[in-house]
Motif scaffolding. Sequence first.
Motif, PDB file in Angstrom:
ATOM      1  N   MET A   1       0.833  -1.199   0.000  1.00  0.00           N
ATOM      2  CA  MET A   1       0.000   0.000   0.000  1.00  0.00           C
ATOM      3  C   MET A   1       0.872   1.255   0.000  1.00  0.00           C
ATOM      4  N   LEU A   2       1.995   1.159   0.703  1.00  0.00           N
ATOM      5  CA  LEU A   2       2.904   2.300   0.708  1.00  0.00           C
ATOM      6  C   LEU A   2       3.495   2.523  -0.689  1.00  0.00           C
ATOM      7  N   SER A   3       3.751   1.440  -1.381  1.00  0.00           N
ATOM      8  CA  SER A   3       4.264   1.586  -2.747  1.00  0.00           C
ATOM      9  C   SER A   3       3.230   2.241  -3.644  1.00  0.00           C
ATOM     10  N   TYR A   4       1.984   1.828  -3.452  1.00  0.00           N
ATOM     11  CA  TYR A   4       0.937   2.466  -4.244  1.00  0.00           C
ATOM     12  C   TYR A   4       0.783   3.934  -3.874  1.00  0.00           C
ATOM     13  N   ALA A   5       0.923   4.238  -2.612  1.00  0.00           N
ATOM     14  CA  ALA A   5       0.830   5.636  -2.194  1.00  0.00           C
ATOM     15  C   ALA A   5       1.955   6.465  -2.804  1.00  0.00           C
ATOM     16  N   ARG A   6       3.089   5.809  -3.096  1.00  0.00           N
ATOM     17  CA  ARG A   6       4.196   6.531  -3.736  1.00  0.00           C
ATOM     18  C   ARG A   6       4.015   6.638  -5.236  1.00  0.00           C
ATOM     19  N   GLY A   7       2.958   6.022  -5.759  1.00  0.00           N
ATOM     20  CA  GLY A   7       2.682   6.185  -7.184  1.00  0.00           C
ATOM     21  C   GLY A   7       2.847   4.944  -8.015  1.00  0.00           C
ATOM     22  N   GLU A   8       3.132   3.808  -7.375  1.00  0.00           N
ATOM     23  CA  GLU A   8       3.306   2.584  -8.151  1.00  0.00           C
ATOM     24  C   GLU A   8       1.941   1.910  -8.335  1.00  0.00           C
ATOM     25  N   ALA A   9       1.413   2.048  -9.495  1.00  0.00           N
ATOM     26  CA  ALA A   9       0.091   1.480  -9.767  1.00  0.00           C
ATOM     27  C   ALA A   9       0.121  -0.034  -9.721  1.00  0.00           C
ATOM     28  N   ALA A  10       1.252  -0.626 -10.055  1.00  0.00           N
ATOM     29  CA  ALA A  10       1.352  -2.087 -10.034  1.00  0.00           C
ATOM     30  C   ALA A  10       1.188  -2.631  -8.619  1.00  0.00           C
ATOM     31  N   ALA A  11       1.539  -1.866  -7.621  1.00  0.00           N
ATOM     32  CA  ALA A  11       1.372  -2.315  -6.238  1.00  0.00           C
ATOM     33  C   ALA A  11      -0.109  -2.470  -5.910  1.00  0.00           C
ATOM     34  N   PHE A  12      -0.903  -1.583  -6.426  1.00  0.00           N
ATOM     35  CA  PHE A  12      -2.345  -1.718  -6.199  1.00  0.00           C
ATOM     36  C   PHE A  12      -2.890  -2.960  -6.901  1.00  0.00           C
ATOM     37  N   ASP A  13      -2.390  -3.211  -8.076  1.00  0.00           N
ATOM     38  CA  ASP A  13      -2.830  -4.406  -8.797  1.00  0.00           C
ATOM     39  C   ASP A  13      -2.571  -5.660  -7.965  1.00  0.00           C
ATOM     40  N   VAL A  48     -10.167   2.868  -0.484  1.00  0.00           N
ATOM     41  CA  VAL A  48      -8.729   2.559  -0.393  1.00  0.00           C
ATOM     42  C   VAL A  48      -7.931   3.490  -1.295  1.00  0.00           C
ATOM     43  N   ILE A  49      -8.422   3.674  -2.498  1.00  0.00           N
ATOM     44  CA  ILE A  49      -7.713   4.547  -3.447  1.00  0.00           C
ATOM     45  C   ILE A  49      -7.685   5.989  -2.930  1.00  0.00           C
ATOM     46  N   ARG A  50      -8.782   6.391  -2.361  1.00  0.00           N
ATOM     47  CA  ARG A  50      -8.911   7.787  -1.954  1.00  0.00           C
ATOM     48  C   ARG A  50      -7.994   8.131  -0.777  1.00  0.00           C
ATOM     49  N   VAL A  51      -7.842   7.210   0.145  1.00  0.00           N
ATOM     50  CA  VAL A  51      -7.082   7.523   1.361  1.00  0.00           C
ATOM     51  C   VAL A  51      -5.647   7.014   1.289  1.00  0.00           C
ATOM     52  N   ARG A  52      -5.173   6.707   0.086  1.00  0.00           N
ATOM     53  CA  ARG A  52      -3.832   6.123  -0.035  1.00  0.00           C
ATOM     54  C   ARG A  52      -2.750   7.060   0.506  1.00  0.00           C
ATOM     55  N   ALA A  53      -2.955   8.353   0.333  1.00  0.00           N
ATOM     56  CA  ALA A  53      -1.909   9.291   0.742  1.00  0.00           C
ATOM     57  C   ALA A  53      -1.787   9.387   2.256  1.00  0.00           C
ATOM     58  N   THR A  54      -2.864   9.130   2.961  1.00  0.00           N
ATOM     59  CA  THR A  54      -2.838   9.248   4.420  1.00  0.00           C
ATOM     60  C   THR A  54      -2.750   7.885   5.096  1.00  0.00           C
ATOM     61  N   TYR A  55      -2.534   6.849   4.315  1.00  0.00           N
ATOM     62  CA  TYR A  55      -2.479   5.509   4.901  1.00  0.00           C
ATOM     63  C   TYR A  55      -1.258   5.399   5.819  1.00  0.00           C
ATOM     64  N   ALA A  56      -1.498   4.919   7.034  1.00  0.00           N
ATOM     65  CA  ALA A  56      -0.419   4.697   7.995  1.00  0.00           C
ATOM     66  C   ALA A  56      -0.436   3.227   8.385  1.00  0.00           C
TER      67      ALA A  56
ATOM     68  N   ALA B  35      -9.638   3.013 -12.024  1.00  0.00           N
ATOM     69  CA  ALA B  35      -9.691   4.154 -11.107  1.00  0.00           C
ATOM     70  C   ALA B  35      -8.394   4.283 -10.314  1.00  0.00           C
ATOM     71  N   ALA B  36      -7.834   3.146  -9.911  1.00  0.00           N
ATOM     72  CA  ALA B  36      -6.570   3.187  -9.158  1.00  0.00           C
ATOM     73  C   ALA B  36      -5.447   3.752 -10.006  1.00  0.00           C
TER      74      ALA B  36
END
Lengths: 181, 277
Positions: A1-13, A48-56, B35-36
């Motif tokens: 999730m931290l990787s996705y928060a940094r912009g890695e879309a593949a991490a979300f996948d 999940v997508i929306r709060v990715r930046a504030t995920y702790a 969306a992601a």
Amino acid sequence: MLSYARGEAAAFDALYARHKGGVYRYLLRHCGNAGTADELFQDIWMNVIRVRATYAPSAKFATWLYTLAHHRIVDHWRAQGQAALLSIDDDDDDAARSAAEALPGARSDEPEARAANRQLGASLQAALAALPPAQRDAFLLQQESGLSLAEIATLQGVGVETVKSRLRYAVARLRMELSES
Amino acid sequence: MTDERDLRDPALDAAWRAQSTETPPPALDAAILAAAHRAVKSAPEKIGPGREATRPWRWWTPLAAAAVIGVIAIGALQLAPHEPDPTKVVVSDMPPTIASKPETTVAPPPPAAAPQSTAPPPAPRQERRVAEAKPPRSSDAAKRESSAPPAQPAPEPFPARRDAAAAAAPAAESSAAGRAEADNAMAAAPPPRAAPASPPASSAGAVAPMLAKRAMRDDAQQRRSPEDFVERIRKLFTEGNLPEAQRELAAFRTAYADADARLPADLRPWAATVPRN
């Protein structure tokens, strides 16, 4: 999730592929309706997508994800006017039984489902739907999320012994249903 | 204390797993994943150090521009057509037809020129050689000069060409020993750039140093003035070293065709007794 928060879309996948089945079945078993499950499922992942930046990362991602799902299903029940009946922290057996009968897809209002009880899956689902919400929630979390007892207890806001009690009761009811079918 | 395994029934777990096959619809999957990805791509990008470095007009831009201009200027100077240096003294003992060609005025410096450059030849001899080399040039050059516009100040040669002219002067002197011997002498040294057809050093072998010495000796002998010869012959004759005096006379005759006429009167009778080669 931290990787996705940094912009890695593949991490979300990767996260989505790992957890989508469990979360979806958790919602589907709770609400008993595929359309509603789809709607809730999408709401959870968009959150999940929306709060990715504030995920702790205070706990495992699965714990955090199923907490979102748990809250979302409670909100759904409340929105449906069933909040008083569907308190999943209520361990009263009678109240839970009433709530289970009020759920859509329960055996009391689906004769065809009862007719299909010869099949194992239908029997299990019917038995699960008949469980009190708290017991059903504990059982679903144990089966679908893979969380430990402590994590389920934390998620439900109860002690570990309470979770054990709920699970013991749910398993006994489902085993009895399984043996009858 | 109940263990977690006690809360599980293997048969129930197996039956549950067999029934738990539902997954979200593919369309829902695609919508969520899209969306992601959209959310990540639409996020504002941070400007890092790498992006900073690509900004135009950084501190090194004027420096780079000055370097490029400098390289272009040097290249233009190098590619500019080279005008012959009118101030350069052409010294050559080549036949007139060859010496008159402007391309042959600058001879590559053979290795034999190195020791001679340390001991420059006497000035009268050099002037004489210039006088010998100039007449054939003047036949064509005189016509050109007569039809040419009035004399203008000669253009200042490039520093590099000036250095080359200075280096070519002693080199041209060393070519007096003849083209063939000079080529042999050059074989002992690395070939210059302007003479790619020179024989390789390995082909000369051990003969090359001997030929080079001989060329140097002959060259030095030819550059001696008549007065030197006469003085040397007189000294040997006075000392009674007649064989050496005869050899010196032979060398004098080789260098100067009118050697006997240049001898003083007291030596001529003796010279008449010395046979010519």
